[in-house]
Design a protein around this motif. Structure first.
Motif, PDB file in Angstrom:
ATOM      1  N   UNK A   1      33.567  36.893  36.319  1.00  0.00           N
ATOM      2  CA  UNK A   1      34.541  37.041  37.483  1.00  0.00           C
ATOM      3  C   UNK A   1      34.461  35.804  38.270  1.00  0.00           C
ATOM      4  N   UNK A   2      33.252  35.419  38.903  1.00  0.00           N
ATOM      5  CA  UNK A   2      33.136  34.493  39.864  1.00  0.00           C
ATOM      6  C   UNK A   2      33.687  32.940  39.074  1.00  0.00           C
ATOM      7  N   UNK A   3      33.467  32.802  37.850  1.00  0.00           N
ATOM      8  CA  UNK A   3      33.728  31.558  37.070  1.00  0.00           C
ATOM      9  C   UNK A   3      35.319  31.517  36.854  1.00  0.00           C
ATOM     10  N   UNK A   4      35.549  32.758  36.646  1.00  0.00           N
ATOM     11  CA  UNK A   4      37.141  32.955  36.479  1.00  0.00           C
ATOM     12  C   UNK A   4      37.941  32.572  37.529  1.00  0.00           C
ATOM     13  N   UNK A   5      37.391  33.150  38.902  1.00  0.00           N
ATOM     14  CA  UNK A   5      37.903  32.786  40.119  1.00  0.00           C
ATOM     15  C   UNK A   5      38.042  31.493  40.266  1.00  0.00           C
ATOM     16  N   UNK A   6      36.727  30.869  40.085  1.00  0.00           N
ATOM     17  CA  UNK A   6      36.636  29.462  40.459  1.00  0.00           C
ATOM     18  C   UNK A   6      37.583  28.482  39.577  1.00  0.00           C
ATOM     19  N   UNK A   7      37.931  28.701  38.368  1.00  0.00           N
ATOM     20  CA  UNK A   7      38.548  28.119  37.550  1.00  0.00           C
ATOM     21  C   UNK A   7      40.126  28.475  37.933  1.00  0.00           C
ATOM     22  N   UNK A   8      40.505  29.608  38.305  1.00  0.00           N
ATOM     23  CA  UNK A   8      41.948  29.853  38.876  1.00  0.00           C
ATOM     24  C   UNK A   8      42.175  29.042  40.089  1.00  0.00           C
TER      25      UNK A   8
END
Length: 114
Positions: free
Chosen positions: A5-12
């Protein structure tokens, strides 16, 4: 927070700051779940090159977050909104003055994050 989830948010939040090539390879590995070997073959680079590029992207996005705190602020605002929703759902059992005070505190917290 879950690392995926963190990596996804960082990418977003920060993915657009990566180069086109970085985004393409990162998306293939992280979002499309290709192995490093599959991505290496697809982009005609070494497996180690794919690994290094993905790690470099992750590090770069973490550095952006350490300076800008956009993901952290997003998470704080999200928490406050969820608390407001919970509070309003249970409003019938709460004193009006207490309810108003809690809503005021949460809205102030949201405004501080903006």
């Amino acid at each position: 927070m879950d690392e995926v989830l963190r990596q996804s948010l960082l990418y977003d939040f920060y993915g657009e700051l990566l180069t086109e090539h970085q985004r393409t390879v990162y998306e293939a590995v992280v979002q499309d779940d290709l192995s490093y070997s599959e991505a290496a073959e697809m982009f005609d680079i070494s497996r180690q090159g794919v690994h290094d590029l993905v790690k470099r992207c992750e590090k770069q996005m973490e550095e952006y977050e350490s300076r800008l705190h956009l993901v952290e602020r997003f998470q704080n605002i999200r928490e406050s909104v969820l608390k407001l929703q919970e509070l309003s759902a249970d409003a019938s059992g709460i004193d009006k003055t207490d309810f108003a005070h809690q809503v005021s505190e949460l809205s102030e917290r949201i405004l501080e994050e903006l």
